[in-house]
Structures are given as C-alpha cells and as structure tokens.
Design a protein around this motif. Structure first.
Motif, PDB file in Angstrom:
ATOM      1  N   ASP A 138      25.875  41.617  57.231  1.00  0.00           N
ATOM      2  CA  ASP A 138      25.915  41.016  56.049  1.00  0.00           C
ATOM      3  C   ASP A 138      26.585  39.723  55.901  1.00  0.00           C
ATOM      4  O   ASP A 138      26.277  38.726  55.234  1.00  0.00           O
ATOM      5  CB  ASP A 138      26.664  41.998  54.990  1.00  0.00           C
ATOM      6  CG  ASP A 138      25.914  43.269  54.781  1.00  0.00           C
ATOM      7  OD1 ASP A 138      24.632  43.228  54.529  1.00  0.00           O
ATOM      8  OD2 ASP A 138      26.422  44.150  54.772  1.00  0.00           O
ATOM      9  N   SER A 139      27.655  39.574  56.754  1.00  0.00           N
ATOM     10  CA  SER A 139      28.599  38.399  56.906  1.00  0.00           C
ATOM     11  C   SER A 139      27.647  37.408  57.618  1.00  0.00           C
ATOM     12  O   SER A 139      27.805  36.178  57.297  1.00  0.00           O
ATOM     13  CB  SER A 139      30.086  38.877  57.542  1.00  0.00           C
ATOM     14  OG  SER A 139      30.634  39.605  56.694  1.00  0.00           O
ATOM     15  N   VAL A 140      27.185  37.942  58.748  1.00  0.00           N
ATOM     16  CA  VAL A 140      26.275  36.871  59.433  1.00  0.00           C
ATOM     17  C   VAL A 140      25.233  36.103  58.729  1.00  0.00           C
ATOM     18  O   VAL A 140      24.855  35.032  58.786  1.00  0.00           O
ATOM     19  CB  VAL A 140      25.802  37.710  60.809  1.00  0.00           C
ATOM     20  CG1 VAL A 140      24.671  36.686  61.516  1.00  0.00           C
ATOM     21  CG2 VAL A 140      26.807  37.951  61.899  1.00  0.00           C
ATOM     22  N   LEU A 141      24.575  37.101  57.957  1.00  0.00           N
ATOM     23  CA  LEU A 141      23.632  36.417  57.014  1.00  0.00           C
ATOM     24  C   LEU A 141      24.051  35.649  55.981  1.00  0.00           C
ATOM     25  O   LEU A 141      23.412  34.450  55.599  1.00  0.00           O
ATOM     26  CB  LEU A 141      22.653  37.804  56.403  1.00  0.00           C
ATOM     27  CG  LEU A 141      21.745  37.300  55.444  1.00  0.00           C
ATOM     28  CD1 LEU A 141      20.604  36.543  56.221  1.00  0.00           C
ATOM     29  CD2 LEU A 141      20.910  38.635  54.812  1.00  0.00           C
TER      30      LEU A 141
ATOM     31  N   ILE B 170      28.546  30.367  64.149  1.00  0.00           N
ATOM     32  CA  ILE B 170      28.797  31.429  62.982  1.00  0.00           C
ATOM     33  C   ILE B 170      29.765  32.209  63.383  1.00  0.00           C
ATOM     34  O   ILE B 170      29.705  32.991  64.471  1.00  0.00           O
ATOM     35  CB  ILE B 170      27.562  32.132  62.812  1.00  0.00           C
ATOM     36  CG1 ILE B 170      26.180  31.244  62.460  1.00  0.00           C
ATOM     37  CG2 ILE B 170      27.631  33.345  61.435  1.00  0.00           C
ATOM     38  CD1 ILE B 170      26.430  30.372  61.051  1.00  0.00           C
ATOM     39  N   VAL B 171      30.429  32.674  62.406  1.00  0.00           N
ATOM     40  CA  VAL B 171      31.757  33.514  62.977  1.00  0.00           C
ATOM     41  C   VAL B 171      31.881  34.428  61.946  1.00  0.00           C
ATOM     42  O   VAL B 171      32.404  34.269  60.792  1.00  0.00           O
ATOM     43  CB  VAL B 171      33.173  32.805  63.070  1.00  0.00           C
ATOM     44  CG1 VAL B 171      34.349  33.728  63.504  1.00  0.00           C
ATOM     45  CG2 VAL B 171      33.096  31.796  64.291  1.00  0.00           C
TER      46      VAL B 171
ATOM     47  N   THR C 275      14.707  31.633  62.277  1.00  0.00           N
ATOM     48  CA  THR C 275      14.095  32.936  62.835  1.00  0.00           C
ATOM     49  C   THR C 275      14.947  34.060  62.617  1.00  0.00           C
ATOM     50  O   THR C 275      14.782  35.024  62.038  1.00  0.00           O
ATOM     51  CB  THR C 275      13.860  32.715  64.095  1.00  0.00           C
ATOM     52  OG1 THR C 275      12.804  31.526  64.228  1.00  0.00           O
ATOM     53  CG2 THR C 275      13.088  33.782  64.572  1.00  0.00           C
ATOM     54  N   LEU C 276      16.497  33.609  62.889  1.00  0.00           N
ATOM     55  CA  LEU C 276      17.148  34.643  62.974  1.00  0.00           C
ATOM     56  C   LEU C 276      17.741  35.057  61.378  1.00  0.00           C
ATOM     57  O   LEU C 276      17.763  36.542  61.102  1.00  0.00           O
ATOM     58  CB  LEU C 276      18.744  34.150  63.387  1.00  0.00           C
ATOM     59  CG  LEU C 276      19.871  35.288  63.503  1.00  0.00           C
ATOM     60  CD1 LEU C 276      19.381  36.646  64.147  1.00  0.00           C
ATOM     61  CD2 LEU C 276      21.125  34.608  64.029  1.00  0.00           C
ATOM     62  N   GLN C 277      17.893  34.218  60.543  1.00  0.00           N
ATOM     63  CA  GLN C 277      17.864  34.465  59.080  1.00  0.00           C
ATOM     64  C   GLN C 277      16.711  35.395  58.768  1.00  0.00           C
ATOM     65  O   GLN C 277      16.980  36.429  58.020  1.00  0.00           O
ATOM     66  CB  GLN C 277      18.076  33.320  58.256  1.00  0.00           C
ATOM     67  CG  GLN C 277      18.204  33.516  56.850  1.00  0.00           C
ATOM     68  CD  GLN C 277      17.695  32.278  55.888  1.00  0.00           C
ATOM     69  OE1 GLN C 277      16.906  31.621  56.180  1.00  0.00           O
ATOM     70  NE2 GLN C 277      18.673  31.986  54.832  1.00  0.00           N
TER      71      GLN C 277
ATOM     72  N   TRP D 122      20.164  25.453  65.505  1.00  0.00           N
ATOM     73  CA  TRP D 122      20.503  26.972  66.131  1.00  0.00           C
ATOM     74  C   TRP D 122      21.643  27.318  65.770  1.00  0.00           C
ATOM     75  O   TRP D 122      22.643  26.667  65.631  1.00  0.00           O
ATOM     76  CB  TRP D 122      20.242  26.508  67.557  1.00  0.00           C
ATOM     77  CG  TRP D 122      18.859  26.671  68.081  1.00  0.00           C
ATOM     78  CD1 TRP D 122      17.912  25.944  67.659  1.00  0.00           C
ATOM     79  CD2 TRP D 122      18.126  27.362  68.800  1.00  0.00           C
ATOM     80  NE1 TRP D 122      16.564  25.755  68.298  1.00  0.00           N
ATOM     81  CE2 TRP D 122      16.623  27.076  69.080  1.00  0.00           C
ATOM     82  CE3 TRP D 122      18.640  28.518  70.024  1.00  0.00           C
ATOM     83  CZ2 TRP D 122      15.890  27.784  70.086  1.00  0.00           C
ATOM     84  CZ3 TRP D 122      17.673  29.145  70.648  1.00  0.00           C
ATOM     85  CH2 TRP D 122      16.173  28.514  70.854  1.00  0.00           C
ATOM     86  N   ALA D 123      21.859  28.925  65.664  1.00  0.00           N
ATOM     87  CA  ALA D 123      23.090  29.343  65.356  1.00  0.00           C
ATOM     88  C   ALA D 123      23.530  29.848  66.514  1.00  0.00           C
ATOM     89  O   ALA D 123      22.879  30.641  67.362  1.00  0.00           O
ATOM     90  CB  ALA D 123      22.748  30.553  64.498  1.00  0.00           C
ATOM     91  N   LEU D 124      24.984  29.819  66.654  1.00  0.00           N
ATOM     92  CA  LEU D 124      25.596  30.330  67.799  1.00  0.00           C
ATOM     93  C   LEU D 124      26.524  31.382  67.281  1.00  0.00           C
ATOM     94  O   LEU D 124      27.751  31.020  66.940  1.00  0.00           O
ATOM     95  CB  LEU D 124      26.344  29.205  68.604  1.00  0.00           C
ATOM     96  CG  LEU D 124      27.131  29.476  70.097  1.00  0.00           C
ATOM     97  CD1 LEU D 124      25.863  29.429  71.082  1.00  0.00           C
ATOM     98  CD2 LEU D 124      28.035  28.303  70.450  1.00  0.00           C
ATOM     99  N   VAL D 125      26.277  32.612  67.321  1.00  0.00           N
ATOM    100  CA  VAL D 125      27.043  33.643  66.527  1.00  0.00           C
ATOM    101  C   VAL D 125      28.017  34.217  67.578  1.00  0.00           C
ATOM    102  O   VAL D 125      27.679  34.865  68.680  1.00  0.00           O
ATOM    103  CB  VAL D 125      26.229  34.773  65.846  1.00  0.00           C
ATOM    104  CG1 VAL D 125      26.938  35.637  64.969  1.00  0.00           C
ATOM    105  CG2 VAL D 125      25.080  34.069  65.167  1.00  0.00           C
ATOM    106  N   HIS D 126      29.434  34.211  67.263  1.00  0.00           N
ATOM    107  CA  HIS D 126      30.263  34.707  67.960  1.00  0.00           C
ATOM    108  C   HIS D 126      31.458  35.435  67.286  1.00  0.00           C
ATOM    109  O   HIS D 126      31.742  35.284  66.198  1.00  0.00           O
ATOM    110  CB  HIS D 126      31.243  33.447  68.553  1.00  0.00           C
ATOM    111  CG  HIS D 126      32.349  33.796  69.521  1.00  0.00           C
ATOM    112  ND1 HIS D 126      31.828  34.513  70.843  1.00  0.00           N
ATOM    113  CD2 HIS D 126      33.546  33.504  69.728  1.00  0.00           C
ATOM    114  CE1 HIS D 126      32.774  34.745  71.461  1.00  0.00           C
ATOM    115  NE2 HIS D 126      34.116  34.107  70.908  1.00  0.00           N
TER     116      HIS D 126
END
Length: 233
Positions: free
Chosen positions: A87-90, A11-12, A175-177, A104-108
């Motif tokens: 908001d963007s990550v969501l 996720i970017v 879970t993150l969402q 799984w999300a890898l947010v960077h």
C-alpha cells in the motif's frame, strides 16, 4: 546505463511502525553510528546522480521523520503510506506518476542502509538486458531445509537456482503501478514489487548484488550494518 536523470525516481516505503526491535521507536529511526538507519538509506539515494527524486511513504502518525536533516532536501517528496508495504509503495508510485509518468521506479527498503552506488549502477545498466525490469538479488549459498509446523526437517531444497531477493527493485512506474493495483484488488499476497510483476505474468531479471546490502530486522543486524558501513568508508 540510463543517461536521463529525470527518468529515475526512488521509492522508499517507510510507513511501518510494527517492527520496533524492542525499542521505543520504529526500527528505521534507530541510531546507526552518527545517523538513523533511514537517514543513511536516504543519503545513498539522494546522492546518486541519476536519481532525480526520492518519494518516501510515511506513517500518518510519524513523529520522527521531520527531525532528520534529509527531510528538507529538495530531491525528497513525502506521501502518506498504507497499512502494508504494498500500500505504501502504491501511494508513492501514485505521486511519482504525477511527477513523471514515463519514469522508472527504484523501490528500496528503508531499513537497508548499506546499499552502495555501484549496485544501483549495476541495476540501472541491466535495463538493456531486462527491459521488463529487474531486482538486486544474491544467490543462495547455504543448504536450504524445509520444515513442518513443529520445526522438524521434512526435506532439503535444491539451492542451485534459488536467490535471496534484495532491493532496490527496478520497474517502469506505469507498469508497476498497474500491476500492484490489480494484485491488491485481487487480494494477492504481495511480498515485494517483483511478486506483483510475476503475478501479472512478467518475469523480472535478477542482478547479482552485494551480500552486505542487509535489511536491519533484528538487534544484531545493527552491529553488522555498522561493521559493513565502517569497512566501506
């Protein structure tokens, strides 16, 4: 390490337009060597064999992304981001969940172009130790001071257990969402994904990352990032 290449979606969040570093465009589109900052960041994520897709959240008026070579990559999915990073990550998580709800999300961060595959590998391997999720981080090395509103030192902060939070940050998408959605509804100040998990009572793990995984925030950071990238080649 994860061995299912369909279970990791990067996720970017790249919707911000406020930080322009005295330039005529958002900082993620500034030139860093032969490419933009964002192009370098996407190359690292797209080329990792265990990342199945990359979801990027863009500003609705973004005029630059379409011109990147990476924009047409089959691994990449675009969504419209929001006013704040959370908001963007969501928005990206919502899309990722339609792709694979068990992933799984890898947010960077879009402006961290010096990420290396070895750090991604360390974070993925940590899932067995931290099944609740984890983040890349660097132990604080310098003496830490707390100031008052006038810029005067009020005290010295013990640094022994302090860490600089980095990205990627790695959590189950569902879970993150859920935690991010609930935290935003509660008007909690969410500064990164780990803070949403912490608010929900989760204690994410810390995985030591490389200190050259810098976020380009100031003009001087461009030169530093260029130096780090040249040494890595």
């Amino acid at each position: 390490m994860q061995n299912n290449s369909d279970s990791i979606i990067a996720i970017v969040p790249a919707a911000g337009i406020g930080s322009r570093m005295a330039a005529d465009k958002p900082k993620q589109y500034l030139q860093l060597g032969q490419q933009t900052i964002l192009a370098h960041t996407l190359d690292v994520l797209i080329s990792h064999p265990l990342i199945s897709q990359v979801v990027i959240a863009l500003h609705p008026q973004d005029q630059y992304f379409q011109h990147l070579a990476q924009a047409q990559h089959p691994k990449l999915v675009q969504v419209i981001g929001g006013g704040e990073r959370a908001d963007s990550v969501l928005a990206a998580l919502n899309m990722a969940k339609t792709i694979n709800p068990s992933a799984w999300a890898l947010v960077h961060d879009a402006a961290r172009p010096c990420l290396c595959h070895s750090d991604i590998d360390k974070l993925l391997k940590s899932q067995s130790r931290f099944p609740q999720g984890a983040i890349l981080a660097a132990p604080v090395r310098d003496t830490m001071k707390r100031s008052d509103a006038n810029g005067l030192i009020t005290d010295t902060v013990e640094r022994a257990l302090l860490w600089h939070a980095l990205t990627p940050q790695y959590f189950p998408i569902d879970t993150l969402q859920a935690n991010l959605t609930n935290a935003l509804k509660a008007k909690v100040n969410i500064t990164d994904e780990a803070s949403a998990m912490e608010w929900a009572g989760v204690m994410p793990g810390l995985v030591t990352g490389r200190v050259d995984n810098i976020k380009v925030t100031h003009p001087d950071d461009l030169q530093l990032a260029q130096l780090f990238m040249s040494q890595a080649q």
